[in-house]
Write a protein that holds these residues in place. Structure first.
Motif, PDB file in Angstrom:
ATOM      1  N   VAL A  58       0.814  -1.214   0.000  1.00  0.00           N
ATOM      2  CA  VAL A  58       0.000   0.000   0.000  1.00  0.00           C
ATOM      3  C   VAL A  58       0.851   1.269   0.000  1.00  0.00           C
ATOM      4  O   VAL A  58       0.314   2.365  -0.135  1.00  0.00           O
ATOM      5  CB  VAL A  58      -1.010   0.044   1.170  1.00  0.00           C
ATOM      6  N   GLY A  59       2.145   1.135   0.144  1.00  0.00           N
ATOM      7  CA  GLY A  59       3.042   2.279  -0.007  1.00  0.00           C
ATOM      8  C   GLY A  59       3.169   3.172   1.207  1.00  0.00           C
ATOM      9  O   GLY A  59       3.254   4.391   1.068  1.00  0.00           O
ATOM     10  N   ILE A  60       3.179   2.588   2.397  1.00  0.00           N
ATOM     11  CA  ILE A  60       3.410   3.385   3.602  1.00  0.00           C
ATOM     12  C   ILE A  60       4.565   2.771   4.382  1.00  0.00           C
ATOM     13  O   ILE A  60       4.886   1.588   4.223  1.00  0.00           O
ATOM     14  CB  ILE A  60       2.161   3.472   4.517  1.00  0.00           C
ATOM     15  N   ALA A  61       5.201   3.570   5.211  1.00  0.00           N
ATOM     16  CA  ALA A  61       6.269   3.076   6.066  1.00  0.00           C
ATOM     17  C   ALA A  61       5.666   2.302   7.237  1.00  0.00           C
ATOM     18  O   ALA A  61       4.604   2.669   7.744  1.00  0.00           O
ATOM     19  CB  ALA A  61       7.111   4.235   6.580  1.00  0.00           C
ATOM     20  N   ARG A  62       6.360   1.241   7.648  1.00  0.00           N
ATOM     21  CA  ARG A  62       5.864   0.485   8.798  1.00  0.00           C
ATOM     22  C   ARG A  62       5.771   1.362  10.031  1.00  0.00           C
ATOM     23  O   ARG A  62       4.856   1.225  10.839  1.00  0.00           O
ATOM     24  CB  ARG A  62       6.769  -0.713   9.082  1.00  0.00           C
ATOM     25  N   SER A  63       6.728   2.278  10.186  1.00  0.00           N
ATOM     26  CA  SER A  63       6.697   3.159  11.356  1.00  0.00           C
ATOM     27  C   SER A  63       5.434   4.013  11.364  1.00  0.00           C
ATOM     28  O   SER A  63       4.877   4.300  12.424  1.00  0.00           O
ATOM     29  CB  SER A  63       7.941   4.051  11.389  1.00  0.00           C
ATOM     30  N   SER A  64       4.960   4.415  10.195  1.00  0.00           N
ATOM     31  CA  SER A  64       3.711   5.187  10.117  1.00  0.00           C
ATOM     32  C   SER A  64       2.527   4.341  10.585  1.00  0.00           C
ATOM     33  O   SER A  64       1.652   4.826  11.303  1.00  0.00           O
ATOM     34  CB  SER A  64       3.450   5.663   8.694  1.00  0.00           C
ATOM     35  N   PHE A  65       2.513   3.086  10.177  1.00  0.00           N
ATOM     36  CA  PHE A  65       1.424   2.198  10.610  1.00  0.00           C
ATOM     37  C   PHE A  65       1.451   2.009  12.119  1.00  0.00           C
ATOM     38  O   PHE A  65       0.418   2.116  12.789  1.00  0.00           O
ATOM     39  CB  PHE A  65       1.521   0.840   9.912  1.00  0.00           C
ATOM     40  N   TYR A  66       2.629   1.746  12.674  1.00  0.00           N
ATOM     41  CA  TYR A  66       2.712   1.513  14.115  1.00  0.00           C
ATOM     42  C   TYR A  66       2.398   2.791  14.900  1.00  0.00           C
ATOM     43  O   TYR A  66       1.800   2.733  15.973  1.00  0.00           O
ATOM     44  CB  TYR A  66       4.077   0.954  14.494  1.00  0.00           C
ATOM     45  N   TYR A  67       2.777   3.941  14.372  1.00  0.00           N
ATOM     46  CA  TYR A  67       2.419   5.209  15.009  1.00  0.00           C
ATOM     47  C   TYR A  67       0.905   5.391  14.987  1.00  0.00           C
ATOM     48  O   TYR A  67       0.296   5.776  15.985  1.00  0.00           O
ATOM     49  CB  TYR A  67       3.102   6.381  14.305  1.00  0.00           C
ATOM     50  N   TRP A  68       0.278   5.110  13.854  1.00  0.00           N
ATOM     51  CA  TRP A  68      -1.178   5.222  13.717  1.00  0.00           C
ATOM     52  C   TRP A  68      -1.873   4.312  14.727  1.00  0.00           C
ATOM     53  O   TRP A  68      -2.832   4.706  15.390  1.00  0.00           O
ATOM     54  CB  TRP A  68      -1.579   4.854  12.294  1.00  0.00           C
ATOM     55  N   ARG A  69      -1.358   3.082  14.879  1.00  0.00           N
ATOM     56  CA  ARG A  69      -1.973   2.139  15.816  1.00  0.00           C
ATOM     57  C   ARG A  69      -1.760   2.582  17.267  1.00  0.00           C
ATOM     58  O   ARG A  69      -2.669   2.502  18.088  1.00  0.00           O
ATOM     59  CB  ARG A  69      -1.393   0.747  15.620  1.00  0.00           C
ATOM     60  N   ARG A  70      -0.565   3.093  17.596  1.00  0.00           N
ATOM     61  CA  ARG A  70      -0.249   3.507  18.957  1.00  0.00           C
ATOM     62  C   ARG A  70      -1.079   4.721  19.395  1.00  0.00           C
ATOM     63  O   ARG A  70      -1.435   4.856  20.554  1.00  0.00           O
ATOM     64  CB  ARG A  70       1.252   3.831  19.056  1.00  0.00           C
ATOM     65  N   THR A  71      -1.411   5.595  18.463  1.00  0.00           N
ATOM     66  CA  THR A  71      -2.140   6.818  18.801  1.00  0.00           C
ATOM     67  C   THR A  71      -3.654   6.682  18.658  1.00  0.00           C
ATOM     68  O   THR A  71      -4.372   7.672  18.781  1.00  0.00           O
ATOM     69  CB  THR A  71      -1.652   7.991  17.937  1.00  0.00           C
ATOM     70  N   ALA A  72      -4.151   5.493  18.410  1.00  0.00           N
ATOM     71  CA  ALA A  72      -5.595   5.279  18.253  1.00  0.00           C
ATOM     72  C   ALA A  72      -6.396   5.709  19.488  1.00  0.00           C
ATOM     73  O   ALA A  72      -7.430   6.366  19.340  1.00  0.00           O
ATOM     74  CB  ALA A  72      -5.885   3.825  17.904  1.00  0.00           C
TER      75      ALA A  72
END
Length: 165
Positions: A58-72
């Motif tokens: 999907v073209g995103i950095a893993r760190s962006s995904f984990y940040y998104w999940r952590r800040t939910a």
């Protein structure tokens, strides 16, 4: 005819000259906030395909995904606070018969002890009502009709004069 020639398989279409390639991610990620949709997609399918593979696709950095999940939880709390603020804004707007805009609503909320910024009030009003009325715009939203035969007020117009000496 020079060049390659091959028949089209069932279901394939010939690309017309000048046509562009589809955007990365296809139509799934063109709607709304792309990063949120992409992160939600990774979240939904991570058990089957793995985070690393999905993030690459999907073209995103893993760190962006984990940040998104952590800040939910923080996002959920902000959405709940914004919903409560929207109810307060509607109440103040209703008591003013719809005449108060962002500055006056902010002042009213502050008088009631709410710690709120005018920019947040404007953002919440925009999402809750679709508009951000301001005090200076008035009831017509700043749209003043042009008087027939006069043009806009303040506009300089020159008429040719046929009278001579």
């Amino acid at each position: 005819m020079g060049g390659r020639s091959r028949g089209l398989a069932a279901g394939e279409r010939r690309v017309e000259e000048g046509a562009r390639a589809p955007a990365q991610g296809g139509p799934v990620f063109r709607l709304g906030d792309g990063l949120v949709n992409r992160c939600q997609f990774v979240e939904d399918h991570q058990r089957r395909y793995g985070v690393k593979r999905l993030c690459t696709i999907v073209g995103i950095a893993r760190s962006s995904f984990y940040y998104w999940r952590r800040t939910a939880p923080t996002r959920a709390a902000r959405q709940a606070a914004d919903a409560q603020l929207a109810a307060q804004i509607r109440a103040v707007h209703r008591t003013s018969d719809g005449t108060y805009g962002v500055p006056r609503i902010t002042a009213e909320l502050r008088e009631d002890g709410e710690r709120v910024n005018h920019k947040r009030v404007a953002r919440v009003m925009k999402t809750a009502t679709g508009t951000t009325p301001s005090a200076s715009a008035g009831r017509d939203g700043g749209q003043h009709p042009v008087r027939p035969g006069r043009g806009r007020q303040g506009a300089h117009t020159h008429a040719a004069c046929a009278a001579g000496p």
